[in-house]
Design a protein around this motif. Structure first.
Motif, PDB file in Angstrom:
ATOM      1  N   ILE A  97       0.846  -1.198   0.000  1.00 50.72           N
ATOM      2  CA  ILE A  97       0.000   0.000   0.000  1.00 50.72           C
ATOM      3  C   ILE A  97       0.875   1.239   0.000  1.00 50.72           C
ATOM      4  O   ILE A  97       2.010   1.215   0.488  1.00 50.72           O
ATOM      5  N   PHE A  98       0.351   2.312  -0.570  1.00 52.27           N
ATOM      6  CA  PHE A  98       1.164   3.481  -0.848  1.00 52.27           C
ATOM      7  C   PHE A  98       0.669   4.719  -0.113  1.00 52.27           C
ATOM      8  O   PHE A  98      -0.425   4.730   0.464  1.00 52.27           O
ATOM      9  N   GLN A  99       1.485   5.785  -0.221  1.00 52.48           N
ATOM     10  CA  GLN A  99       1.130   7.036   0.449  1.00 52.48           C
ATOM     11  C   GLN A  99      -0.089   7.673  -0.188  1.00 52.48           C
ATOM     12  O   GLN A  99      -0.980   8.138   0.492  1.00 52.48           O
ATOM     13  N   GLU A 100      -0.112   7.712  -1.513  1.00 57.00           N
ATOM     14  CA  GLU A 100      -1.185   8.437  -2.187  1.00 57.00           C
ATOM     15  C   GLU A 100      -2.108   7.443  -2.862  1.00 57.00           C
ATOM     16  O   GLU A 100      -1.836   6.995  -3.971  1.00 57.00           O
ATOM     17  N   GLY A 159      -9.875  11.017   1.641  1.00 61.35           N
ATOM     18  CA  GLY A 159      -8.511  10.495   1.696  1.00 61.35           C
ATOM     19  C   GLY A 159      -8.389   9.271   2.588  1.00 61.35           C
ATOM     20  O   GLY A 159      -7.789   8.265   2.205  1.00 61.35           O
ATOM     21  N   GLY A 160      -8.984   9.345   3.765  1.00 62.50           N
ATOM     22  CA  GLY A 160      -8.888   8.230   4.686  1.00 62.50           C
ATOM     23  C   GLY A 160      -9.620   7.002   4.173  1.00 62.50           C
ATOM     24  O   GLY A 160      -9.148   5.875   4.282  1.00 62.50           O
ATOM     25  N   ARG A 162     -10.230   6.295   1.052  1.00 65.45           N
ATOM     26  CA  ARG A 162      -9.490   5.773  -0.090  1.00 65.45           C
ATOM     27  C   ARG A 162      -8.370   4.853   0.394  1.00 65.45           C
ATOM     28  O   ARG A 162      -8.109   3.812  -0.188  1.00 65.45           O
ATOM     29  N   GLN A 163      -7.722   5.292   1.472  1.00 64.66           N
ATOM     30  CA  GLN A 163      -6.660   4.468   2.030  1.00 64.66           C
ATOM     31  C   GLN A 163      -7.237   3.136   2.504  1.00 64.66           C
ATOM     32  O   GLN A 163      -6.638   2.088   2.324  1.00 64.66           O
ATOM     33  N   ARG A 164      -8.450   3.187   3.081  1.00 64.79           N
ATOM     34  CA  ARG A 164      -9.092   1.945   3.508  1.00 64.79           C
ATOM     35  C   ARG A 164      -9.407   1.058   2.308  1.00 64.79           C
ATOM     36  O   ARG A 164      -9.252  -0.161   2.370  1.00 64.79           O
ATOM     37  N   VAL A 165      -9.858   1.690   1.211  1.00 64.90           N
ATOM     38  CA  VAL A 165     -10.147   0.914   0.004  1.00 64.90           C
ATOM     39  C   VAL A 165      -8.876   0.222  -0.479  1.00 64.90           C
ATOM     40  O   VAL A 165      -8.877  -0.968  -0.816  1.00 64.90           O
ATOM     41  N   MET A 166      -7.776   0.974  -0.463  1.00 67.04           N
ATOM     42  CA  MET A 166      -6.529   0.382  -0.941  1.00 67.04           C
ATOM     43  C   MET A 166      -6.122  -0.787  -0.048  1.00 67.04           C
ATOM     44  O   MET A 166      -5.629  -1.812  -0.539  1.00 67.04           O
ATOM     45  N   GLU A 182       4.545   4.740   3.792  1.00 70.35           N
ATOM     46  CA  GLU A 182       3.981   5.965   4.350  1.00 70.35           C
ATOM     47  C   GLU A 182       2.480   6.080   4.096  1.00 70.35           C
ATOM     48  O   GLU A 182       2.010   7.123   3.629  1.00 70.35           O
ATOM     49  N   PRO A 183       1.696   5.051   4.386  1.00 67.76           N
ATOM     50  CA  PRO A 183       0.277   5.112   3.997  1.00 67.76           C
ATOM     51  C   PRO A 183      -0.523   6.144   4.775  1.00 67.76           C
ATOM     52  O   PRO A 183      -1.633   6.472   4.376  1.00 67.76           O
ATOM     53  N   THR A 184       0.005   6.680   5.858  1.00 67.05           N
ATOM     54  CA  THR A 184      -0.799   7.623   6.646  1.00 67.05           C
ATOM     55  C   THR A 184      -0.246   9.044   6.608  1.00 67.05           C
ATOM     56  O   THR A 184      -0.795   9.942   7.237  1.00 67.05           O
TER      57      THR A 184
END
Lengths: 331, 282, 351
Positions: A97-100, A159-160, A162-166, A182-184
């Motif tokens: 998983i990535f930062q962006e 943003g948050g 999307r990170q959960r989706v990833m 750096e996912p967060t």
């Protein structure tokens, strides 16, 4: 070394890039051992090589960048793997998983399709099972009204979320190793907190190992079991998080910890590190940290200290690590 | 990864790093301007001297580009035409560049109604084909180079204005623009001293193309008899001179045409290279 | 209110930005969509103090910073600087105001004009405001560079030749050239590496003492804000939800959001880790702020009154104000007693 077959074992990992000023070693001889179920923090500042290390593990460094070294996962050599095998490994047993998340997600496909795609690639589930699992995964990563949101597109998520989706996509293949870059970092602090707690829960649920790359010492302190500090492409110190935070043995680790304000000493000078990190194409001779180090001697200017164990589970690359540790105790 | 450099790159490094297109274009343009300024040094004959003993001669060693129907040496005429055509390239565009860029800067910075109004003006002007509009204006003002410059000036500035306004709008959102405002600088200082130098690249690059277009336009008008007037040597006029002899004396029209192509190529290559250079430098 | 010695007084300041909306939906009679970046901010800044302004993205802290230096003009309300309404300043008076209230920007890469050397940047500031006679400008530039701990040969160089931390020092030098009374720092160090952040923070602390500056330090990093501020204001969705002396705010936050924010910041002590997330849910859209208390969608203690009536920023202790209906809420108390406070409040409310 070869006796250990579970977990991730990295030996002498190097990543080299050609620059107009000659080859630059972004990662220079990194050794890592990550046990099953462990959360491992890889800390460093920009240009320290922490993200490149993560990519190099998965052979995700684009040519003309070159990767050398040994990476063994569950006893299998990732570096010698055929592209086909490696592809099954990526996003399968090993997920990333990535930062962006916006750049890692496909903007024109609803998230359902993207999760199911991963399920199709890495499981034997049939269509109905995949649908059910996709819903379940969104639930697991804590997306409210998951059934409705499955058919939405990435840009409709915050943003948050999307990170959960990833993370949900990464989990689709039930990985045993999660590489997190750096996912967060791009998230607000309350959302970061939620995601970190989620990762810990998922680690338990899926019994995965996690390698978490970050520049934020607070994140390491609240998330990781063990950690490694990187500077100018090399690991300078490793150990359990509680030990390293209690008594850093490398002056850079000590400086990093001192640079972050601790409560109770308001409006006092922070123990900063003078100077700036060196460019990779123009590394100083000897120990790369010596121009910024208050403990540096002639030896440091001449020779590069190797990363050597000094206590069970602790290693450091510094000639004067005992002086550093003593200075820390006095302070 | 940021690398802190101790010193600025040295001159030979800069030359070495220049895009090849910029170097080739630069050489062509330099040669063109030398010919434009000192045609007599290179022209073997007087461009307007009649030689009735050498009418419509095909290219020979004595007349490499041949002669026309009055026996004038075509090589000398093509060389002397550089003076007028390079002048057209610069003079037709210089006022539009300056005026358009300044107006664009103000419009881009002001935004709002000013910008909306400017947008309508641009739309109104670019609805017409450029050449048709210039011809219309020149036919009102009368033929000649000065009137052509005026006609081009009336229209051409909008292109620079549009390019610069767009770039200023990007620049004015950057923090250094706000910093200028917070420093208490007048808007004029913020726009012209701070934003404009950072926003001129597109206009500068377009200017190179535009000079090539101006030469084409000047030649077209010259050909139609609306631009430079005979017997002045101008490539469009020369091509027109040769049009009646196209089947028998092709060299009268071909060589001026080649001069247009080569000079235009010089401007285009230089402009491409300049764009690349300005883009990569930051 | 404004005679109590405060240097800057912010009174009921609101600021909206039009959200992109299609002409069709406008014609269809839909109300104009607007982002409410600031909603009735009241704030006093005392001479010589450091006021920290903290909050998550979209809370309006940057908009507030920009209003303070008049990069934005508020839609409603006034900002007084030494009892004069800065909204009415024009021409020379406005420039004089900006000389005294300076801003340092977040992005070290875009905040410096790439085409100016440091010397030209500084000498422009010095000449425009006639800070020094011509002959003394070079000397003053050397002084300024020394002040921000940059080598003297920095003057002849361009911004791209410096690292991020050095650029922030140049930005500080540029602001200090005008000898301002107030520095507004918007996320001054958030783009920098940790080790470099500390250098810049140390510099700011030293300069503040040396030059007796008033500093408004806007940031999302609670640790930094706590380290350098005398007082801290916590913002949420365009409002100040709590403002207090730093120690009071960090030891006993009186607003559930402040408490959540403090709990969410990862602790540097590995022994203090928890597995419970500090706040649930996400920020509501600033286009559509809930009625009542803006935090009610995420607040674990919210009760019916919170959904209908907006709490005002009321005193809790000397210098300590919070905008919460749970007047007895305190971050230092154990979770159960805060829940009890909430229960009691609900009972009272029904009665």
């Amino acid at each position: 070394m070869s006796a250990k077959t579970d977990g991730l074992h990295v030996r002498g990992l190097c990543a080299t890039f050609e620059t107009p000023r000659g080859p630059a070693r972004a990662v220079d001889g990194v050794d890592l051992d990550i046990a099953p179920g462990e959360v491992f923090g890889l800390v460093g500042e920009s240009g320290s090589g922490k993200s490149v290390t993560l990519r190099a593990l998965m052979r995700l460094v684009h040519p003309p960048g070159r990767v050398e070294g040994n990476v063994a996962w569950q006893g299998r050599d990732l570096m010698a793997m055929k592209p086909e095998e490696l592809r099954r490994m990526r996003g399968g047993e090993i997920a990333m998983i990535f930062q962006e998340p916006m750049t890692a997600l496909n903007p024109v496909l609803p998230v359902r399709v993207q999760i199911e795609e991963n399920l199709r690639a890495h499981t034997d589930m049939n269509r109905r099972e995949r649908r059910a699992r996709a819903l379940e995964l969104l639930d697991i990563v804590g997306i409210p009204a998951a059934a409705r949101r499955l058919d939405e597109y990435p840009h409709q998520f915050s943003g948050g979320m999307r990170q959960r989706v990833m993370i949900a996509i990464a989990l689709a293949s039930s990985p045993k190793l999660l590489l997190a870059d750096e996912p967060t970092t791009a998230l607000d602090v309350t959302i970061q907190d939620q995601i970190l707690k989620l990762l810990l829960d998922l680690r338990d649920e899926f019994s995965m190992s996690v390698v978490f790359v970050t520049h934020d010492l607070g994140v390491v302190a609240s998330l990781c079991d063990r950690m490694a500090v990187m500077y100018a492409g090399r690991i300078v110190e490793t150990g359990t998080v509680s030990e390293v935070f209690a008594t850093p043995h490398h002056p850079y680790t000590r400086g990093l910890l001192g640079s972050v304000p601790h409560g109770g000493a308001e409006r006092t000078m922070l123990a900063s590190i003078e100077g700036t990190p060196p460019g990779l194409a123009s590394l100083p001779a000897g120990c790369a940290f010596h121009p910024r180090c208050e403990f540096a001697t002639d030896e440091c200017r001449r020779e590069r200290p190797a990363l050597e164990p000094f206590a069970p589970g602790r290693s450091v690359a510094c000639f004067h690590h005992e002086r550093v540790a003593r200075a820390e105790e006095l302070a | 990864m940021k690398v802190v450099t101790g010193q600025r790159p040295r001159m030979h490094r800069v030359l070495f790093d220049l895009p090849a297109t910029m170097i080739i274009g630069g050489i062509i343009l330099f040669a063109s301007f030398v010919l434009a300024f000192f045609p007599s040094l290179f022209a073997p004959y007087d461009p307007n001297a009649f030689d009735y003993g050498a009418l419509l001669h095909a290219p020979t060693l004595a007349h490499p580009f041949g002669t026309d129907n009055y026996g004038r040496d075509m090589l000398s005429r093509v060389i002397h035409a550089y003076t007028i055509d390079m002048q057209i390239a610069v003079f037709a565009t210089i006022v539009p560049v300056i005026v358009g860029t300044l107006i664009g800067a103000v419009v881009g910075y002001a935004g709002g109604l000013t910008e909306a109004f400017f947008g309508r003006v641009v739309d109104a002007i670019i609805t017409f084909p450029f050449l048709v509009l210039v011809i219309a204006i020149v036919s009102v003002l009368g033929p000649g180079l000065i009137n052509m410059y005026i006609a081009v000036g009336i229209i051409d500035w909008v292109f620079y204005g549009r390019l610069t306004a767009a770039e200023i709008k990007v620049q004015k959102r950057l923090d250094y623009a706000d910093a200028g405002r917070v420093m208490g600088y007048r808007p004029s200082r913020v726009v012209f001293r701070h934003l404009l130098p950072n926003a001129m690249t597109p206009a500068l690059v377009y200017w190179m193309t535009d000079m090539a277009l101006a030469i084409l336009l000047g030649s077209s008008l010259g050909y139609l008899g609306l631009g430079a007037q005979p017997p002045a040597a101008e490539w469009g006029v020369l091509i027109a001179d040769g049009k009646n002899f196209m089947t028998t004396a092709w060299w009268i029209s071909i060589f001026p045409g080649l001069a247009i192509v080569i000079t235009g190529l010089g401007f285009s290559l230089f402009g491409d290279g300049l764009a690349e250079f300005l883009r990569t430098r930051r | 209110m404004s005679d109590d010695g405060s240097l800057i007084s912010v009174r009921q300041v609101s600021k909206h930005f039009d959200a992109g909306q299609s002409i069709l939906s406008r014609l269809a009679g839909e109300p104009r969509a607007a982002v409410h970046a600031l909603n009735g901010i009241d704030l006093d800044i005392t001479r010589g103090e450091t006021l920290g302004v903290v909050g998550e993205s979209g809370c309006g802290k940057s908009t507030l910073a920009r209003c303070l230096v008049r990069l934005h003009d508020p839609d409603e309300g006034t900002i007084l600087f030494e009892n004069r309404d800065i909204g009415h300043l024009k021409g020379g008076a406005r420039r004089a105001f900006n000389r005294r209230v300076q801003m340092i920007f977040q992005d070290p890469y875009s905040s410096l004009n790439p085409r100016l050397t440091v010397r030209r940047m500084l000498s422009e500031a010095l000449t425009v405001h006639r800070m020094r006679p011509r002959g003394e400008i070079d000397g003053r530039i050397a002084e300024l560079l020394d002040l921000v701990r940059l080598p003297s040969d920095a003057a002849e160089r361009y911004p791209h030749e410096f690292s991020g931390g050095q650029r922030q020092r140049i930005g500080i030098a540029r602001a200090l050239a005008l000898e301002p009374d107030v520095l507004v720092a918007d996320e001054l160090v958030s783009a920098l590496d940790v080790s470099v952040q500390a250098q810049v923070i140390n510099l700011l602390l030293t300069l503040q003492e040396e030059l007796s500056l008033t500093v408004v330090f806007v940031a999302h990093d609670l640790r930094l804000v706590r380290h350098i501020s005398h007082r801290v204001a916590v913002m949420y969705l365009g409002r100040i939800v709590e403002i207090a002396p730093t120690e009071a705010l960090f030891s006993t936050p009186r607003h559930p959001y402040s408490k959540a924010l403090l709990d969410a910041a990862p602790d540097l002590d590995p022994a203090k880790r928890t597995r419970v997330a500090a706040a649930r849910g996400e920020l509501p859209s600033p286009l559509d702020i809930p009625p009542g208390c803006p935090f009610n969608t995420r607040c674990p203690y919210a009760f019916d009154r919170c959904f209908t009536e907006r709490p005002t920023l009321d005193p809790r202790a000397p210098g300590h104000r919070a905008a919460c209906h749970l007047t007895e809420f305190a971050g230092g108390l154990p979770e159960q007693s805060n829940e009890a406070v909430a229960e009691r409040q609900k009972e009272e409310n029904r009665a």
